[in-house]
Design a protein around this motif. Structure first.
Motif, short mmCIF file in Angstrom:
data_model
loop_
_atom_site.label_atom_id
_atom_site.label_comp_id
_atom_site.label_asym_id
_atom_site.label_seq_id
_atom_site.Cartn_x
_atom_site.Cartn_y
_atom_site.Cartn_z
N LEU A 229 -30.08 34.90 6.67
CA LEU A 229 -30.75 35.74 7.67
C LEU A 229 -29.75 36.59 8.43
O LEU A 229 -29.80 36.71 9.66
CB LEU A 229 -31.57 34.87 8.65
N THR A 230 -28.84 37.22 7.68
CA THR A 230 -27.81 38.05 8.30
C THR A 230 -27.78 39.43 7.66
O THR A 230 -28.06 39.59 6.47
CB THR A 230 -26.42 37.42 8.15
N TRP A 231 -27.43 40.42 8.48
CA TRP A 231 -27.19 41.78 8.01
C TRP A 231 -25.71 42.05 8.06
O TRP A 231 -25.01 41.57 8.94
CB TRP A 231 -27.89 42.80 8.92
N LYS A 232 -25.23 42.84 7.13
CA LYS A 232 -23.88 43.35 7.22
C LYS A 232 -23.86 44.76 6.64
O LYS A 232 -24.72 45.13 5.84
CB LYS A 232 -22.87 42.46 6.51
N SER A 233 -22.91 45.56 7.09
CA SER A 233 -22.80 46.94 6.64
C SER A 233 -21.41 47.20 6.09
O SER A 233 -20.43 46.60 6.53
CB SER A 233 -23.08 47.91 7.80
N MET A 234 -21.34 48.10 5.12
CA MET A 234 -20.06 48.46 4.55
C MET A 234 -20.05 49.94 4.21
O MET A 234 -21.04 50.50 3.75
CB MET A 234 -19.77 47.63 3.28
N LYS A 235 -18.93 50.60 4.52
CA LYS A 235 -18.77 52.01 4.17
C LYS A 235 -18.45 52.12 2.69
O LYS A 235 -17.62 51.37 2.15
CB LYS A 235 -17.65 52.64 4.99
N LEU A 236 -19.10 53.05 2.02
CA LEU A 236 -18.89 53.24 0.60
C LEU A 236 -17.88 54.36 0.36
O LEU A 236 -17.99 55.44 0.96
CB LEU A 236 -20.21 53.58 -0.09
N PRO A 237 -16.91 54.12 -0.50
CA PRO A 237 -15.92 55.18 -0.77
C PRO A 237 -16.47 56.20 -1.75
O PRO A 237 -17.32 55.91 -2.59
CB PRO A 237 -14.76 54.40 -1.41
N ARG A 238 -16.00 57.40 -1.64
CA ARG A 238 -16.32 58.44 -2.60
C ARG A 238 -15.49 58.22 -3.86
O ARG A 238 -14.32 57.83 -3.78
CB ARG A 238 -16.00 59.80 -2.00
N ASP A 239 -16.09 58.42 -5.02
CA ASP A 239 -15.37 58.32 -6.29
C ASP A 239 -14.98 59.72 -6.74
O ASP A 239 -15.85 60.50 -7.16
CB ASP A 239 -16.25 57.65 -7.34
N PRO A 240 -13.69 60.10 -6.66
CA PRO A 240 -13.29 61.45 -7.06
C PRO A 240 -13.64 61.76 -8.51
O PRO A 240 -13.82 62.92 -8.87
CB PRO A 240 -11.77 61.44 -6.84
N GLY A 241 -13.74 60.72 -9.34
CA GLY A 241 -14.06 60.94 -10.75
C GLY A 241 -15.54 60.86 -11.06
O GLY A 241 -15.92 60.91 -12.24
N CYS A 242 -16.38 60.73 -10.04
CA CYS A 242 -17.83 60.63 -10.27
C CYS A 242 -18.32 61.87 -11.01
O CYS A 242 -18.05 63.00 -10.61
CB CYS A 242 -18.56 60.49 -8.94
N ARG A 243 -19.05 61.66 -12.08
CA ARG A 243 -19.50 62.79 -12.88
C ARG A 243 -20.63 63.57 -12.22
O ARG A 243 -21.00 64.65 -12.68
CB ARG A 243 -19.95 62.32 -14.26
N THR A 244 -21.20 63.01 -11.13
CA THR A 244 -22.27 63.70 -10.41
C THR A 244 -21.76 64.49 -9.22
O THR A 244 -22.10 65.65 -9.03
CB THR A 244 -23.35 62.71 -9.96
N CYS A 245 -20.92 63.86 -8.39
CA CYS A 245 -20.49 64.53 -7.16
C CYS A 245 -18.96 64.65 -7.05
O CYS A 245 -18.47 65.19 -6.06
CB CYS A 245 -21.03 63.80 -5.93
N GLY A 246 -18.23 64.15 -8.04
CA GLY A 246 -16.77 64.16 -7.96
C GLY A 246 -16.17 65.52 -8.21
O GLY A 246 -16.87 66.52 -8.42
#
Length: 253
Positions: A229-246
């Motif tokens: 019954l816990t929430w936690k949050s994490m920042k997601l890193p950008r992937d420079p090699g991502c084929r969609t947004c990299g």
């Protein structure tokens, strides 16, 4: 555009909030949100977004109600087994709030129809049940420049993330899940109440994003553990090699 007397009464509890007010409510009534999937996540988000007065909701789902859905999809009832989910959900929206315009798309999202279905919206909520569809939706969201709110629930674990440009959802999961053969809640199970929690949390983030209530949670993944019954949050890193947004993705599209 102004709110009618009926709308002022209907949305009074929003309007008295200093973070929303009349201006924020007008943003909600002008908003266009696409919801991919009218299953467990959608059944949690749809009532809250309808009650909030989102001006236009597009529902996308090609499924019909099955008996096993009723454990976690409270929009539907036993006597509706076999009927199309989008039709039933649209009927619910119309009865709950006549000010909400609803469009239904009873098709499966595919690479050749996704742009036409999702274009023109201010926000996309993805509650579909497989990675292949989620990645198709994410890639389209990046192409179209539309924020994507991805929500999922499996077993006792829920996750919700808002993606606005970089990082995108593909940065998070990578390319390994484009095949439509990954485990779903049908194989692994899901606690029924969990989908409601996740769907409503997604609706909350959507409302905050439309109104512009800071801070902007884009790029943050919110995780809920139904056992502890816990929430936690994490920042997601950008992937420079991502084929969609990299880097260089425009040259590859």
């Amino acid at each position: 555009m102004a709110l009618s007397d009926e709308e002022l009464d209907r949305y009074a509890r929003h309007i008295v909030l200093p973070q929303v007010g009349g201006a924020g409510q007008l943003k909600l009534t002008a908003a266009r949100i696409a919801i991919a999937g009218a299953g467990g996540i959608g059944a949690g988000a749809i009532p809250s977004l309808t009650g909030a007065g989102i001006g236009h909701i597009t529902l996308i789902d090609d499924d019909r109600v099955e008996l096993s859905n009723l454990q976690r999809q409270p929009l539907y009832t036993s006597d509706q087994v076999g009927q199309r989910k989008v039709d039933l959900a649209a009927r619910f929206i119309g009865k709950r709030n006549p000010h909400v315009e609803c469009r239904t798309v009873a098709d499966r999202i595919e690479a050749d129809n996704v742009d036409a279905i999702l274009s023109g919206h201010d926000l996309i909520i993805d509650g579909t049940d497989n990675f292949a569809t989620r990645l198709t939706v994410s890639d389209a969201a990046v192409r179209l420049g539309i924020p994507l709110l991805s929500a999922a629930a499996q077993q006792f674990q829920g996750q919700v993330g808002l993606f606005r440009g970089q990082p995108c959802y593909r940065c998070f999961v990578g390319d390994a899940f484009d095949a439509d053969d990954c485990d779903s809640c049908a194989e692994l199970g899901v606690l029924g109440a969990l989908t409601g929690i996740v769907g409503n949390f997604a609706a909350l983030i959507a409302i905050r994003a439309i109104v512009g209530i800071a801070p902007d949670p884009a790029g943050t993944l919110h995780l809920f553990d139904g056992l502890s019954l816990t929430w936690k949050s994490m920042k997601l890193p950008r992937d420079p090699g991502c084929r969609t947004c990299g880097e260089g993705h425009e040259a590859r599209t």
